[in-house]
Design an enzyme around this catalytic site. Structure first.
Site, short mmCIF file in Angstrom:
data_model
loop_
_atom_site.label_atom_id
_atom_site.label_comp_id
_atom_site.label_asym_id
_atom_site.label_seq_id
_atom_site.Cartn_x
_atom_site.Cartn_y
_atom_site.Cartn_z
N VAL A 50 8.49 -9.64 41.54
CA VAL A 50 7.85 -9.05 43.25
C VAL A 50 7.64 -7.12 43.36
O VAL A 50 8.48 -6.93 42.39
CB VAL A 50 8.61 -9.69 44.25
CG1 VAL A 50 8.05 -11.44 44.39
CG2 VAL A 50 9.57 -9.27 43.96
N GLY A 51 6.64 -7.00 43.84
CA GLY A 51 6.25 -5.51 44.55
C GLY A 51 6.63 -4.99 43.11
O GLY A 51 5.59 -4.97 42.27
N TYR A 66 8.56 -4.24 40.29
CA TYR A 66 8.56 -5.39 39.26
C TYR A 66 7.41 -5.78 38.42
O TYR A 66 8.60 -5.79 37.50
CB TYR A 66 9.91 -6.41 39.69
CG TYR A 66 11.07 -5.88 40.48
CD1 TYR A 66 12.33 -5.67 39.35
CD2 TYR A 66 11.52 -5.74 41.43
CE1 TYR A 66 13.64 -5.60 39.81
CE2 TYR A 66 12.68 -4.78 41.86
CZ TYR A 66 13.71 -4.71 40.80
OH TYR A 66 14.99 -4.66 41.24
N ASP A 74 16.52 -11.43 34.74
CA ASP A 74 15.81 -11.04 35.73
C ASP A 74 14.69 -9.36 34.65
O ASP A 74 14.52 -9.73 33.93
CB ASP A 74 16.78 -9.48 35.61
CG ASP A 74 17.70 -9.84 37.03
OD1 ASP A 74 17.72 -11.51 37.72
OD2 ASP A 74 18.65 -9.36 37.85
N ASP A 99 13.46 -7.10 34.27
CA ASP A 99 13.41 -5.75 33.98
C ASP A 99 14.39 -5.92 33.38
O ASP A 99 15.23 -4.66 32.65
CB ASP A 99 13.88 -5.41 34.93
CG ASP A 99 15.62 -5.10 36.24
OD1 ASP A 99 15.60 -6.01 35.87
OD2 ASP A 99 15.29 -4.28 36.82
N HIS A 131 29.53 -10.40 32.72
CA HIS A 131 29.02 -9.17 33.05
C HIS A 131 29.33 -8.04 32.18
O HIS A 131 30.54 -8.06 31.74
CB HIS A 131 29.49 -8.58 34.62
CG HIS A 131 28.60 -7.28 35.35
ND1 HIS A 131 28.85 -6.39 34.54
CD2 HIS A 131 28.03 -7.56 36.33
CE1 HIS A 131 28.44 -5.34 35.80
NE2 HIS A 131 27.89 -6.27 36.63
N PRO A 132 28.72 -6.64 31.50
CA PRO A 132 28.70 -6.21 30.26
C PRO A 132 30.01 -4.76 31.30
O PRO A 132 30.88 -4.13 30.69
CB PRO A 132 27.67 -5.50 30.24
CG PRO A 132 26.86 -5.48 30.47
CD PRO A 132 27.28 -7.16 32.17
N GLU A 153 25.05 -12.76 43.32
CA GLU A 153 25.98 -13.25 42.39
C GLU A 153 27.15 -13.24 42.27
O GLU A 153 27.17 -14.01 42.36
CB GLU A 153 26.35 -12.01 41.77
CG GLU A 153 26.80 -11.42 40.12
CD GLU A 153 26.27 -9.64 39.16
OE1 GLU A 153 25.61 -9.90 38.90
OE2 GLU A 153 27.23 -9.27 39.75
#
Length: 347
Positions: free
Chosen positions: A110-111, A113, A199, A201, A221-222, A291
């Site tokens: 969206v938008g 992205y 995601d 991106d 989560h890194p 999340e």
């Protein structure tokens, strides 16, 4: 009788018992041992600089060399913790390689992205489950962002699912689980066996193969991998449906990549969307938005496969030093750049 029945002092003879004599000998031995230890400490290598910062001299404590931690290959509940180059991952790839599976990869666009679409799909064509039948599902408020269409390999296809415009990051985060549940119910459930949500991106930069397949798959989560439990940004407000108690939680998972069997993913998306709607009705916003609800669900329904930070990495001082980066966040990299340069890369 005592070995030395009397000792002379100015005040007269004092009887020394056998127990007292043993204690004196023990004390003398400890003094000798301590003095020898201080001499030996002079010859060992200097301790960590943090000891000096705390005002501690190297003779104040022994120097202990820590061994390098081993890479964990299993979670506390017995699920595989996946690193792509292990023998177990190779065995997993061989097991699924010839099964003719149908796998979906879903992303929301969206938008602004839309700028990431071509890069995401091009890299997925090279690295995401090569040799398998893959369908890309792109949920977008502007189908024209897919022009010009990317050239896909054999047994790979792209499906565009139009959605209503969702302006604003918070609104998007609140609606994504509802959209995911709806599109899994129809048409995804009749078209593929596994579905992964990512995601947009991001960019695949190394192979991501069949080692990621499992009933319910989550990614560490890194920036929080290896951190203590009290560092995890779980939702702590009791009024929120995403609230996590102090004695709950093993890992903190990212929302950048998760997936599994279609049935499991529908249950996840449906449950999370209901929790989000419940909080929304009560005027509550979880601290990490979508999340937070994902982590709440994965505490109650532990994943059967956990992906290491190889499968979600970005350029951050907190990210672990992993040898291989397989899926890299471009948006997060821009956020780090923004903080240093004051520029804007991400909506």
């Amino acid at each position: 009788m005592a070995l030395f029945p009397f000792c002379k002092t100015p005040a007269g003879p004092v009887r020394v018992t056998r127990i007292q004599l043993v204690l004196y000998c023990l004390l003398l031995s400890l003094v000798i041992y301590f003095l020898n230890g201080r001499k030996a400490a002079v010859s060992v290598e200097s301790p960590h600089p943090i000891f000096h910062a705390l005002g501690m001299d190297r003779t104040d404590m022994p120097v202990i060399k820590a061994t390098a931690p081993q890479t964990p290959l299993e979670t506390p509940w017995g699920a595989p913790l996946v690193w792509g180059d292990t023998q177990k991952s190779a065995w997993h790839r061989a097991k699924f390689a010839q099964q003719g599976l149908r796998i979906g990869l879903l992303a929301l666009v969206v938008g602004t992205y839309a700028q990431y679409v071509q890069r995401f799909l091009s890299s997925a064509e090279i690295h995401f489950l090569p040799g398998q039948m893959v369908t890309y599902y792109i949920l977008t408020d502007n189908p024209r962002t897919l022009d010009p269409p990317i050239e896909l390999g054999p047994e790979r296809q792209l499906k565009v699912v139009p959605i209503a415009e969702l302006p604003g990051w918070e609104r998007l985060a609140r609606r994504r689980m509802v959209l995911l549940a709806d599109v899994i119910k129809h048409p995804i459930s009749s078209e593929v066996e596994y579905i992964f949500c990512a995601d947009i991106d991001q960019e695949f930069v190394a192979p991501v193969g069949e080692e990621i397949l499992g009933d319910l798959v989550a990614t560490l989560h890194p920036e929080l991998y290896g951190m203590p439990r009290n560092a995890f940004p779980y939702e702590i407000e009791e009024v929120s449906s995403a609230c996590v108690e102090e004695d709950e939680g093993d890992y903190y998972y990212t929302s950048e990549l998760y997936g599994g069997l279609v049935s499991e993913m529908y249950s996840l998306a449906r449950a999370c969307s209901l929790l989000i709607l419940q909080d929304q009705a009560n005027g509550v916003v979880a601290r990490s938005l979508e999340e937070s609800y994902l982590n709440r669900y994965l505490i109650d329904n532990r994943p059967t496969c956990v992906l290491s930070p190889e499968y979600s990495w970005w350029n951050s001082a907190l990210a672990p030093d992993v040898r291989v980066h397989r899926l890299v966040s471009l948006g997060r990299k821009c956020e780090a750049y923004d903080q240093q340069k004051g520029n804007q890369c991400k909506m």
